[in-house]
Scaffold this motif. Structure first.
Motif, PDB file in Angstrom:
ATOM      1  N   ALA A 154       0.488  -1.524  -0.158  1.00 14.60           N
ATOM      2  CA  ALA A 154       0.033  -0.121  -0.332  1.00 14.60           C
ATOM      3  C   ALA A 154       1.022   1.703   0.109  1.00 14.60           C
ATOM      4  CB  ALA A 154      -0.696  -0.321   1.359  1.00 14.60           C
ATOM      5  N   LYS A 155       0.260   2.257   0.270  1.00 13.58           N
ATOM      6  CA  LYS A 155       1.381   3.882  -0.312  1.00 13.58           C
ATOM      7  C   LYS A 155       2.020   3.414   1.216  1.00 13.58           C
ATOM      8  CE  LYS A 155      -1.552   5.076  -3.772  1.00 13.58           C
ATOM      9  NZ  LYS A 155      -2.480   6.246  -4.533  1.00 13.58           N
ATOM     10  N   VAL A 156       2.865   4.491   1.263  1.00 10.28           N
ATOM     11  CA  VAL A 156       4.016   5.093   2.212  1.00 10.28           C
ATOM     12  C   VAL A 156       2.893   5.829   2.515  1.00 10.28           C
ATOM     13  CG1 VAL A 156       5.687   3.583   1.564  1.00 10.28           C
ATOM     14  CG2 VAL A 156       5.236   5.433   0.808  1.00 10.28           C
ATOM     15  N   GLU A 157       3.780   6.361   3.457  1.00  7.13           N
ATOM     16  CA  GLU A 157       3.378   7.097   4.481  1.00  7.13           C
ATOM     17  C   GLU A 157       4.219   9.296   4.251  1.00  7.13           C
ATOM     18  OE1 GLU A 157       0.555   9.989   6.509  1.00  7.13           O
ATOM     19  OE2 GLU A 157       0.405   7.997   6.453  1.00  7.13           O
ATOM     20  N   TRP A 159       8.251   8.494   3.846  1.00  9.48           N
ATOM     21  CA  TRP A 159       9.257   8.309   2.686  1.00  9.48           C
ATOM     22  C   TRP A 159       9.048   6.538   2.580  1.00  9.48           C
ATOM     23  CZ3 TRP A 159      11.498  11.994   1.097  1.00  9.48           C
ATOM     24  CH2 TRP A 159      11.772  13.119   2.045  1.00  9.48           C
ATOM     25  N   GLY A 160       9.735   5.441   1.533  1.00  5.72           N
ATOM     26  CA  GLY A 160       9.825   4.367   0.691  1.00  5.72           C
ATOM     27  C   GLY A 160       9.120   4.105  -0.400  1.00  5.72           C
ATOM     28  N   THR A 161       9.606   3.036  -0.789  1.00  7.29           N
ATOM     29  CA  THR A 161       8.230   2.423  -1.777  1.00  7.29           C
ATOM     30  C   THR A 161       7.886   1.121  -2.193  1.00  7.29           C
ATOM     31  OG1 THR A 161      10.196   0.751  -2.240  1.00  7.29           O
ATOM     32  CG2 THR A 161      10.618   2.862  -3.567  1.00  7.29           C
ATOM     33  N   SER A 162       6.513   1.201  -2.278  1.00  3.13           N
ATOM     34  CA  SER A 162       6.161   0.256  -2.662  1.00  3.13           C
ATOM     35  C   SER A 162       5.088   0.440  -3.852  1.00  3.13           C
ATOM     36  CB  SER A 162       4.396   0.513  -1.928  1.00  3.13           C
ATOM     37  OG  SER A 162       3.654   1.286  -1.984  1.00  3.13           O
ATOM     38  N   LEU A 163       4.216  -0.504  -4.081  1.00  2.00           N
ATOM     39  CA  LEU A 163       3.903  -1.449  -5.145  1.00  2.00           C
ATOM     40  C   LEU A 163       2.257  -0.462  -5.704  1.00  2.00           C
ATOM     41  CD1 LEU A 163       2.975  -3.350  -7.697  1.00  2.00           C
ATOM     42  CD2 LEU A 163       1.237  -4.498  -6.234  1.00  2.00           C
ATOM     43  N   MET A 164       1.932   0.048  -5.325  1.00  2.00           N
ATOM     44  CA  MET A 164       0.606   0.713  -5.185  1.00  2.00           C
ATOM     45  C   MET A 164       1.880   3.075  -5.629  1.00  2.00           C
ATOM     46  SD  MET A 164      -2.434   0.138  -2.677  1.00  2.00           S
ATOM     47  CE  MET A 164      -3.068   1.195  -4.089  1.00  2.00           C
ATOM     48  N   ASP A 165       3.104   3.129  -4.985  1.00  2.00           N
ATOM     49  CA  ASP A 165       3.426   4.476  -5.940  1.00  2.00           C
ATOM     50  C   ASP A 165       4.518   4.126  -7.023  1.00  2.00           C
ATOM     51  OD1 ASP A 165       3.112   5.168  -2.778  1.00  2.00           O
ATOM     52  OD2 ASP A 165       4.811   4.490  -1.703  1.00  2.00           O
ATOM     53  N   LEU A 166       4.482   2.987  -7.109  1.00  2.00           N
ATOM     54  CA  LEU A 166       4.552   2.338  -8.320  1.00  2.00           C
ATOM     55  C   LEU A 166       3.866   2.660  -9.639  1.00  2.00           C
ATOM     56  CD1 LEU A 166       7.209   1.672 -10.684  1.00  2.00           C
ATOM     57  CD2 LEU A 166       6.884  -0.682  -9.446  1.00  2.00           C
ATOM     58  N   GLY A 167       1.941   2.146  -8.685  1.00  2.00           N
ATOM     59  CA  GLY A 167       1.532   2.357  -9.917  1.00  2.00           C
ATOM     60  C   GLY A 167       0.636   3.605 -10.498  1.00  2.00           C
ATOM     61  N   VAL A 168       1.140   4.726  -9.095  1.00  2.00           N
ATOM     62  CA  VAL A 168       0.422   5.871  -9.600  1.00  2.00           C
ATOM     63  C   VAL A 168       1.380   6.699 -10.432  1.00  2.00           C
ATOM     64  CG1 VAL A 168       0.376   8.093  -8.574  1.00  2.00           C
ATOM     65  CG2 VAL A 168      -0.762   6.148  -7.528  1.00  2.00           C
ATOM     66  N   GLY A 169       2.911   6.342 -10.808  1.00  2.00           N
ATOM     67  CA  GLY A 169       3.957   7.443 -11.576  1.00  2.00           C
ATOM     68  C   GLY A 169       3.658   6.734 -12.009  1.00  2.00           C
ATOM     69  N   SER A 170       3.430   4.887 -12.613  1.00  2.00           N
ATOM     70  CA  SER A 170       3.606   4.525 -14.007  1.00  2.00           C
ATOM     71  C   SER A 170       2.378   4.791 -15.206  1.00  2.00           C
ATOM     72  CB  SER A 170       3.185   2.744 -13.871  1.00  2.00           C
ATOM     73  OG  SER A 170       4.637   2.616 -13.129  1.00  2.00           O
ATOM     74  N   PHE A 171       1.525   4.978 -14.287  1.00  2.00           N
ATOM     75  CA  PHE A 171       0.173   5.261 -14.946  1.00  2.00           C
ATOM     76  C   PHE A 171       0.295   6.529 -15.995  1.00  2.00           C
ATOM     77  CE2 PHE A 171      -4.232   6.790 -15.334  1.00  2.00           C
ATOM     78  CZ  PHE A 171      -5.332   5.566 -15.703  1.00  2.00           C
ATOM     79  N   VAL A 172       0.930   7.618 -15.043  1.00  2.00           N
ATOM     80  CA  VAL A 172       1.374   8.924 -15.765  1.00  2.00           C
ATOM     81  C   VAL A 172       2.888   8.860 -16.508  1.00  2.00           C
ATOM     82  CG1 VAL A 172       2.566  11.435 -14.870  1.00  2.00           C
ATOM     83  CG2 VAL A 172       0.812  10.076 -13.470  1.00  2.00           C
TER      84      VAL A 172
END
Length: 490
Positions: A154-157, A159-172
Motif C-alpha cells: 500500500a502507499k507509504v506515508e 518515505w519508502g517504496t511500494s507497489l501502489m506508489d509505483l502504480g501511480v507514477g507508471s500510470f502517468v
C-alpha cells in the motif's frame, strides 16, 4: 471505540512500504503472463476453442495471476511465475511435436525500412505493457482495502517504496507515451496546429478528468468515505493531477522547439529537488504544517505535480522512439518523422547515434537511468517519496518502466511479433481501448464495494472471492465495449 471510517483510514495510514526487489518480482508476473500467452497464441489447443472459451483462458492468464501475485502469492511470486509457465511451456512443446509434420516456416514479407514512409504503428508489446499496468492498477485500488493485500504494497506515508506508489507514477508515464502519438503526428504536418489550438484541445481533454476529480471530492466529503489526507491533500486527488498535466505541459510547447523535453524534465526535477533540500524548514513545513489555506491544505498534490510533470515528459520522450515504424532523425530525444537518410550528405555520427530503433532507444535510456538512479539512491539524504514525487521517486518510476518495456520489447523480438503480425490477448487490447473510462469504473466500483461491506474485516476466502468477482466485472465490461467497437474518450 473508533468509527468504521477511522478504522479504514488507520488501515492505510503510517505505512513504510517494501523493497524495490520484491516489487519488481511481483510485477514481473505481468511479463511472465505475456510470455506465456505468446507460447499459447498459435497453439492448436487455443485455436480449437470458441471465442468465449478463448476469453476465459485469456482471463485466467492475464487477470487471475495478477490478482494472486498481490494477494495469495505475494510472498512467493517466483513460485507463481513457475506455476504459470509450466502448463504454457508444456502446451507449446506438445503443439510443436504434434504439428511438426504440417509445419512450414512462415516468412513475413517485410519492406526495407529505409524505403518505407514514416507511420505510427500499434506495437503488441506496448499494448501488453499498458494492459498489464492497467489491470494491476484496477485490482490494487480495491485489493488495498482488504487484509489479504499486504500492507507493504500500500502507499507509504512519506518515505519508502511500494507497489501502489509505483502504480501511480507508471500510470502517468504510460499516459505520456500515449500523448506522444499526437506530438509525432503533428510534427509531420506542414500546417501545424497553432499554440492556441493545442491549449484548447488540452483543456478540453483535461476538463473531463477535472470534472471527475471534483465529483470524487464531492462524494468523498458527503458520503463519509474514508480519505487519506497526506496522500494528495484535503481537496486534491489523482484525477486532478491527471487533468492538469496536458494543459500545463502544453504551455511549454514553444520552448520544446529549442530545448528537448527530456532536458526540460531534468531541469524541473533538479530545481524541485533543490527546493526540497535547500534547508530543513522546507521539509518540516511539508510534513508538519497545519492545513489552513488552500496551498497548505493541498501541498502534497500541488508540489508533487512537478514530479509528475517530469515523469509525464519522460513518457513522451519514450514514445518518440517507440511508436514509429522506423528510426527517424534524433528520435532518441525529440519527436521526428524525418528519415535519417533524406539529406544528400552522409548523416553525422550524432545523427546516427540518436536515430534509433525502439529496443536500442530503450537500452540506451535504461542504462543511463540505472546509473543515475544508483548514484542518487546511494548519496541522496532521503528515500523515495511518492507523497512529494521527489527526485529518487521519479528516477525509480522512469527506470522501472524503461526496464520493463525493454523486457516486453525483447519478448516481441523473440516471438517475431510486429505490426504486420499483430495479435494480442483480447483482455489486454480491450482494457487499453478504454483505459481511462475503465480506471474510472474501477474507482466507482471500489467505492460501492467499500460502502456495501466492511472490507477490513473480510476473511481471506471472502476477500479473494469479492476481488475475483470485481475483476470479472471490469473484464467483461471492457470486452463488451471492445467487441461492440465502443471507445469512450475521457
Amino acid at each position: 471505540m473508533s468509527t468504521l471510517k477511522q478504522r479504514k483510514e488507520d488501515f492505510v495510514t503510517g505505512l513504510n512500504g517494501g523493497s524495490i526487489t520484491e516489487i519488481n518480482a511481483v510485477t514481473s508476473i505481468a511479463l511472465v503472463t505475456y510470455v506465456s500467452w505468446n507460447l499459447l497464441k498459435n497453439s492448436t489447443f487455443l485455436q480449437s476453442k470458441t471465442p468465449n472459451v478463448q476469453y476465459i483462458i485469456d482471463f485466467a492468464l492475464n487477470w487471475v495471476p495478477l490478482l494472486l501475485s498481490i494477494t495469495t502469492y505475494a510472498s512467493d511470486p517466483y513460485l507463481l511465475g513457475f506455476l504459470i509457465m509450466i502448463p504454457c511451456v508444456s502446451t507449446f512443446i506438445y503443439g510443436r511435436f504434434t504439428s511438426s509434420s504440417k509445419s512450414s516456416a512462415k516468412v513475413h514479407k517485410r519492406n526495407n525500412l529505409t524505403s518505407q514512409q514514416f507511420q505510427l504503428e500499434k506495437k503488441p508489446y506496448i499494448t501488453a505493457y499498458r494492459g498489464g499496468m492497467l489491470i494491476l492498477t484496477a485490482i490494487a485500488i480495491l485489493a488495498v482495502d482488504f487484509p489479504i493485500f499486504p500492507r507493504r504494497f500500500a502507499k507509504v506515508e512519506t518515505w519508502g517504496t511500494s507497489l501502489m506508489d509505483l502504480g501511480v507514477g507508471s500510470f502517468v508515464f504510460s499516459n505520456g507515451i500515449v500523448s506522444s502519438r499526437a506530438l509525432l503526428r503533428n510534427s509531420g504536418l506542414k500546417d501545424k496546429p497553432s499554440f492556441v489550438r493545442n491549449v484548447f484541445n488540452a483543456l478540453k481533454s483535461g476538463g473531463a478528468l477535472l470534472f471527475l476529480g471534483l465529483m470524487r471530492l464531492y462524494f468523498v466529503k458527503n458520503l463519509e468515505y474514508q480519505e487519506h489526507v497526506t496522500e494528495y491533500g484535503v481537496h486534491w486527488n489523482f484525477f486532478i493531477t491527471l487533468a492538469l498535466l496536458p494543459p500545463v505541459l502544453t504551455l511549454i510547447d514553444p520552448l520544446t522547439r529549442i530545448i528537448p523535453r527530456c532536458f526540460i524534465a531534468t531541469l524541473i526535477s533538479c530545481i524541485y529537488e533543490w527546493l526540497l533540500l535547500k534547508d530543513d524548514q522546507t521539509l518540516s513545513f511539508l510534513i508538519l504544517a497545519d492545513r489552513k489555506g488552500f496551498f497548505n491544505a493541498n501541498r502534497e498534490g500541488i508540489l508533487s505535480f512537478l514530479g509528475y510533470c517530469s515523469i509525464f515528459l519522460w513518457g513522451q520522450n519514450t514514445g518518440f522512439y517507440l511508436l514509429g515504424n522506423k528510426p527517424t532523425l534524433n528520435n532518441l530525444y525529440k519527436p521526428s518523422t524525418q528519415d535519417v537518410t533524406t539529406k544528400p550528405r552522409k548523416p553525422s555520427a550524432w545523427n546516427r547515434w540518436t536515430s534509433v530503433t525502439p529496443l536500442t532507444g530503450l537500452c540506451i535510456w535504461s542504462a543511463i537511468f540505472i546509473l543515475i538512479s544508483q548514484l542518487v539512491f546511494q548519496y541522496h539524504p532521503y528515500n523515495a517519496s511518492r507523497r512529494f514525487a521527489n527526485l529518487p521517486y521519479t528516477l525509480w518510476v522512469i527506470t522501472y518502466n524503461l526496464l520493463f518495456l525493454t523486457g516486453y520489447c525483447i519478448t516481441d523480438k523473440i516471438f517475431d511479433n510486429s505490426y504486420e503480425t499483430y495479435k494480442i490477448a483480447e483482455s489486454l487490447e480491450s482494457i487499453n481501448s478504454n483505459g481511462l473510462f475503465l480506471f474510472l469504473l474501477a474507482n466507482v466500483s471500489t467505492g460501492l464495494v467499500n460502502m456495501s461491506m466492511v472490507t477490513i474485516d473480510a476473511s481471506p476466502m471472502v476477500s479473494l472471492l469479492v476481488l475475483l468477482a470485481y475483476c470479472l466485472f471490469i473484464a467483461v465490461v471492457s470486452v463488451f465495449l471492445y467487441r461492440r467497437r465502443i471507445f469512450i474518450k475521457i
